[in-house]
Design an enzyme around this catalytic site. Sequence first.
Site, short mmCIF file in Angstrom:
data_model
loop_
_atom_site.label_atom_id
_atom_site.label_comp_id
_atom_site.label_asym_id
_atom_site.label_seq_id
_atom_site.Cartn_x
_atom_site.Cartn_y
_atom_site.Cartn_z
N LYS A 1 -2.85 -2.00 -2.78
CA LYS A 1 -3.88 -1.10 -2.25
C LYS A 1 -3.46 0.32 -2.57
CE LYS A 1 -6.60 0.08 1.85
NZ LYS A 1 -7.04 -0.33 3.21
N GLU B 1 0.83 -1.21 0.00
CA GLU B 1 0.00 0.00 0.00
C GLU B 1 0.86 1.26 0.00
OE1 GLU B 1 -3.58 2.27 2.48
OE2 GLU B 1 -2.60 0.52 3.36
#
Length: 297
Positions: free
Chosen positions: A214, A177
Amino acid sequence: MATEEMATRMRDGKGFIAALDQSGGSTPKALKAYGVDESEYSSDTEMFDHIHAMRTRIIKSPAFTGDKVIAAILFEDTMNREIDGKPTSTFLWEERGVVPLLKVDKGLEAEADGVKLMKPMPGLDALLDKAAGLGVFGTKMRSVIEAASPTGIAEIVSQQFAIGAQILSHGLVPILEPEVTITISDKGEAEGILREEILKHLDNMPDDQQVMLKLSLPSVTDFYKPLIDHPKVMRVVALSGGYSRDEANALLAENDGLIASFSRALSEGLSAGQPDAEFDSTLAEAIDSIYAASVAP
């Protein structure tokens, strides 16, 4: 636990990932939004008792099932606790049909060269072994991009993939992420640099490995389609990143193949003082709307 079944769910399942992973620093804010003031607890233990009660209420709600929620990201303290006498990860999979994931990062370094790298993670190998033993399928770790800095973004992506390789060596699938802050003036440029850096690292991965990503909702529709379609990417999910749920859902629905991994947007409107019927109805409305945006063509 059924790892292959979990992998199939993560790869092909319809729905979204619930982010239930607020950690020490963000827990007071999450509790306050839920209607639990800081005056109601006097220690970290009591604070985490409150947040576990909140997460348990969400997980046990009739709306929170694998029909629309593919997976849930847990904080380490939540993984170490139980729901109805079962480890939280076991309860998620066996009782709700939801794949358990674990947040493993320890927070962010101070900004340098336009990015905030992840702090060192001492004891990561032991944590990964414990998670695997509890039937956790994968992990998540967050770093932040604050400017379109080619060198900074290259460093942040290198760090994510290096620790991702360590996670893969334990049989877990990492969610990488590298969040782009949605309010920066050069967000689109930063996303362009980020996409190219990620593609470079994906192309250098072993053919038998996959990661998940993400990412912030992109400035250009379908900008991350090359990542979504990449054979070494199991799934690409989006964080709400400061958008309201309605805004995030609208942007998400425009991006083919991108699904949600919302935290604050999921719990928006929930309160500790709500009767169960109202709580469940509010959560069901949130889940239905995020699901619809995640499966939109």
